[in-house]
Design a protein around this motif. Structure first.
Motif, PDB file in Angstrom:
ATOM      1  N   GLU A  66       0.840  -1.182   0.000  1.00 55.06           N
ATOM      2  CA  GLU A  66       0.000   0.000   0.000  1.00 55.06           C
ATOM      3  C   GLU A  66       0.884   1.244   0.000  1.00 55.06           C
ATOM      4  O   GLU A  66       2.035   1.201   0.397  1.00 55.06           O
ATOM      5  CB  GLU A  66      -0.961   0.002   1.201  1.00 55.06           C
ATOM      6  N   LYS A  67       0.250   2.363  -0.412  1.00 61.38           N
ATOM      7  CA  LYS A  67       1.008   3.611  -0.607  1.00 61.38           C
ATOM      8  C   LYS A  67       1.555   4.140   0.710  1.00 61.38           C
ATOM      9  O   LYS A  67       2.691   4.561   0.821  1.00 61.38           O
ATOM     10  CB  LYS A  67       0.089   4.658  -1.234  1.00 61.38           C
ATOM     11  N   ASP A  68       0.689   4.154   1.730  1.00 64.32           N
ATOM     12  CA  ASP A  68       1.091   4.728   3.023  1.00 64.32           C
ATOM     13  C   ASP A  68       1.313   3.610   4.021  1.00 64.32           C
ATOM     14  O   ASP A  68       0.493   2.724   4.166  1.00 64.32           O
ATOM     15  CB  ASP A  68      -0.005   5.669   3.556  1.00 64.32           C
ATOM     16  N   ASP A  93       8.798  -4.404   2.233  1.00 57.38           N
ATOM     17  CA  ASP A  93       8.326  -3.305   1.412  1.00 57.38           C
ATOM     18  C   ASP A  93       9.358  -3.150   0.308  1.00 57.38           C
ATOM     19  O   ASP A  93      10.538  -2.942   0.589  1.00 57.38           O
ATOM     20  CB  ASP A  93       8.231  -2.019   2.230  1.00 57.38           C
ATOM     21  N   ARG A  97      11.145   1.217   2.457  1.00 54.10           N
ATOM     22  CA  ARG A  97      10.660   2.240   3.397  1.00 54.10           C
ATOM     23  C   ARG A  97      10.686   1.714   4.836  1.00 54.10           C
ATOM     24  O   ARG A  97      10.949   2.473   5.777  1.00 54.10           O
ATOM     25  CB  ARG A  97       9.236   2.638   3.020  1.00 54.10           C
ATOM     26  N   GLY A 211      -2.676  -4.020   1.643  1.00 53.62           N
ATOM     27  CA  GLY A 211      -2.828  -3.183   0.459  1.00 53.62           C
ATOM     28  C   GLY A 211      -3.567  -3.910  -0.635  1.00 53.62           C
ATOM     29  O   GLY A 211      -3.652  -5.151  -0.628  1.00 53.62           O
TER      30      GLY A 211
ATOM     31  N   VAL B 253       0.015   0.061 -11.432  1.00 53.59           N
ATOM     32  CA  VAL B 253       0.874  -0.002 -10.243  1.00 53.59           C
ATOM     33  C   VAL B 253       1.929  -1.103 -10.413  1.00 53.59           C
ATOM     34  O   VAL B 253       3.092  -0.931  -9.990  1.00 53.59           O
ATOM     35  CB  VAL B 253       0.013  -0.181  -8.963  1.00 53.59           C
TER      36      VAL B 253
END
Lengths: 259, 346
Positions: A66-68, A93, A97, A211, B253
């Protein structure tokens, strides 16, 4: 003309799906806002839930697509896993990150959530990058925890996947070139032993995907051989009951191992 | 009963297919065809009949894929782990395989007409000798067909595939064809059974299981994965449409992740040159050069081209020559083994 119509129809279909996803997500968030958040049970109850599971993974993977990143979710998964008696957790990830944020983000969340859940009960969390040696733990103790609750957490990213296999292949070829090894000694058992990501860990029996992306984006391909992949619900932070449901669902899966 | 089904679509299936085709269509789709035995149990038929119906479904699915414009399909027909099944079931599966592979040989003209190349991937040496000969004959028979490819994973596991590829590369180093510094991701990938194939864009697994079961582990790191509850013999065109629609919804994506990966590999390979690769005076492309710019386009085919550019950027001309020579030698050895198998049988 027909092609244009078909193209418009497809775009409309995708638009409708996107709108439906957005509306559903908004309604869900609204409901979460106004509903009572289920309280995380006390440690003793969580441990009892863990004991009642039909089976527990020795190694739990968490694949973040997922983005966040929700750091509280990651901290909670680590601590709930510890309470369940799961000793290995890998957080993946692809862009690194989690590795980059382990000091500034993950450790503080781990320490806060550990105090809330475990209180004075000793709990050892060892964070390590890929196959590196374990570093200081969330509660400041050394890596050699002697508490009842302990978990090793590998912080992984894309180079720990195929890159690790290529590096292992290169090392083996160097040994062959120097005469230290024969090429025909390489088989699937010895090759797996050469990998450094989560080295000497059992393969992840279960991976929880955080996600909506329908791909694993490079998570430990060699080790993923028989891993059950389950999608976490979208709510963040993840609720304990959702974590328990995932582990219960895993407990109900029967692997036939090819037979 | 045929490998190349001619069954026509209904008008509404045609319309839906044409609608889907205006969007992104996966070039390479992989299937884990799971559920034949559970289907047999549910319908009170023998397991071998369940497998036979599974084959019928495969034939239909290949037709739908052809109609959609999918040019490559890989199917997981039999795992090395499946040899642990009861001998009677293995014998039944092998007899079914003999029957279907013989049918492939008889349908040579149809396969040529549609330009279908068939490749069996796996440790074929574990199979009965007559089936090994059949698979060799089919592969030799169709090797020049270029319009589409069907990979049948038979006696296959991904770990065996990867470790064999590494062993082949190590043998190349041992024989002096390669240096250990020539070993790259692309080189290992070109030694896998699926060499020359683009990575799967979409992986479909039926029967509700949510694992990869040692199938294409290297190749599917950035593949859209579609798990469905339906048992394989009940798989319908609507399930395939759902899978393709899911692929389209995840396309952007996943492509971004693939592009990011290729760029990171290029940066890594040019920033930290491996020993024995580029030397002062060798031309090395860097991000921002044409290699880096063209990494923006990353459908499955150009991803392989992007990987080639990563290797070109970091390897000297001499290393590239060694690699090409090694791969030609390996290819020749593999085809030579197939020709020997056929010659032994005739």
């Amino acid at each position: 003309m027909k092609q244009l119509l078909y193209s418009l129809l497809l775009k409309l279909l995708h638009l409708l799906f996107t709108c439906a996803e957005l509306v559903y997500g908004a309604v869900q968030r609204l409901m979460w806002q106004f509903s009572r958040v289920p309280v995380t049970p006390p440690l003793a109850d969580i441990c009892a839930n863990g004991q009642q599971l039909a089976k527990r993974p020795e190694h739990l993977g968490v694949i973040i697509v997922e983005k966040d990143i929700c750091w509280q979710t990651l901290a909670d998964i680590i601590l709930w896993s510890t309470a369940y008696g799961i000793h290995y957790v890998s957080l993946y990830d692809r862009s690194g990150r989690v590795r980059a944020g382990s000091e500034q983000q993950l450790r503080p969340h781990l320490e806060r959530r550990r105090r809330a859940l475990f209180g004075a009960v000793p709990c050892t969390v060892s964070l390590m990058e890929g196959g590196a040696e374990p570093g200081p733990t969330a509660n400041g103790h050394s890596g050699d925890g002697d508490g009842q609750y302990h978990v090793s957490v590998a912080l992984l990213w894309e180079p720990d996947g195929v890159g690790d296999m290529v590096a292992a292949a290169r090392r083996l070829c160097s040994e062959v070139a120097s005469g230290a090894r024969r090429a025909d000694s390489i088989d699937r058992h010895m090759f797996g032993d050469q990998l450094r990501a989560a080295a000497a860990w059992p393969d992840p029996a279960l991976a929880i995907k955080l996600g909506p992306v329908r791909a694993l984006l490079g998570y430990l391909p060699w080790q993923l051989r028989l891993t059950e992949v389950l999608d976490a619900p979208p709510r963040r932070p993840l609720l304990y009951r959702d974590f328990h449901r995932l582990l219960t669902a895993y407990g109900g899966i029967q692997q036939r191992m090819g037979t | 009963m045929t490998w190349i089904s001619d069954k026509k679509l209904t008008w509404y299936e045609s319309v839906c297919m044409n609608v889907l085709k205006t969007g992104q269509v996966p070039r390479h789709v992989a299937f884990i065809m799971d559920g034949n035995r559970r289907y047999a149990k549910r319908n009170h038929i023998e397991k071998t009949e369940g497998h036979a119906r599974g084959f019928t479904k495969l034939s239909e699915t290949l037709k739908w894929c052809r109609d959609l414009g999918v040019t490559e399909v890989t199917v997981y027909a039999f795992s090395i782990e499946n040899f642990r099944r009861p001998q009677s079931e293995i014998d039944g599966i092998m007899n079914l395989a003999r029957e279907k592979f013989e049918l492939l040989l008889k349908e040579r003209d149809k396969l040529s007409e549609h330009g279908v190349c068939i490749r069996f991937i796996g440790d074929l040496s574990l199979l009965p000798a007559d089936i090994q000969r059949q698979t060799a004959e089919v592969m030799l028979m169709t090797r020049n067909n270029k319009a589409a490819r069907l990979n049948i994973a038979f006696s296959y596991t991904a770990r065996e595939e990867i470790s064999r590829a590494v062993r082949d590369v190590a043998a190349g180093v041992s024989d002096g064809h390669l240096w250990s510094s020539d070993v790259t991701e692309r080189l290992v990938e070109q030694c896998l059974y699926t060499r020359e194939s683009p990575r799967p864009d979409l992986l479909v697994r039926t029967s509700g299981e949510v694992r990869l079961s040692d199938f294409l582990l290297w190749q599917t790191t950035h593949t859209c994965i579609f798990f469905t509850e339906v048992l394989w013999p009940d798989f319908s065109i609507w399930h395939l449409f759902s899978a393709v629609f899911t692929y389209q919804r995840n396309y952007d994506v996943i492509q971004a992740a693939r592009a990011d990966r290729s760029l990171r590999r290029l940066q890594h390979s040019t920033d930290g040159l491996l020993p024995g690769t580029a030397r002062p005076g060798d031309s090395v492309t860097r991000p921002g050069d044409s290699a880096g710019e063209s990494l923006d386009s990353t459908d499955s085919g150009s991803e392989c081209a992007a990987d080639d550019r990563v290797d070109s950027a970091s390897q000297s001309a001499a290393a590239q020559k060694r690699v090409q020579s090694f791969l030609s030698h390996l290819d020749a050895a593999r085809w030579g083994r197939l020709e020997s198998l056929v010659a032994e049988g005739s």
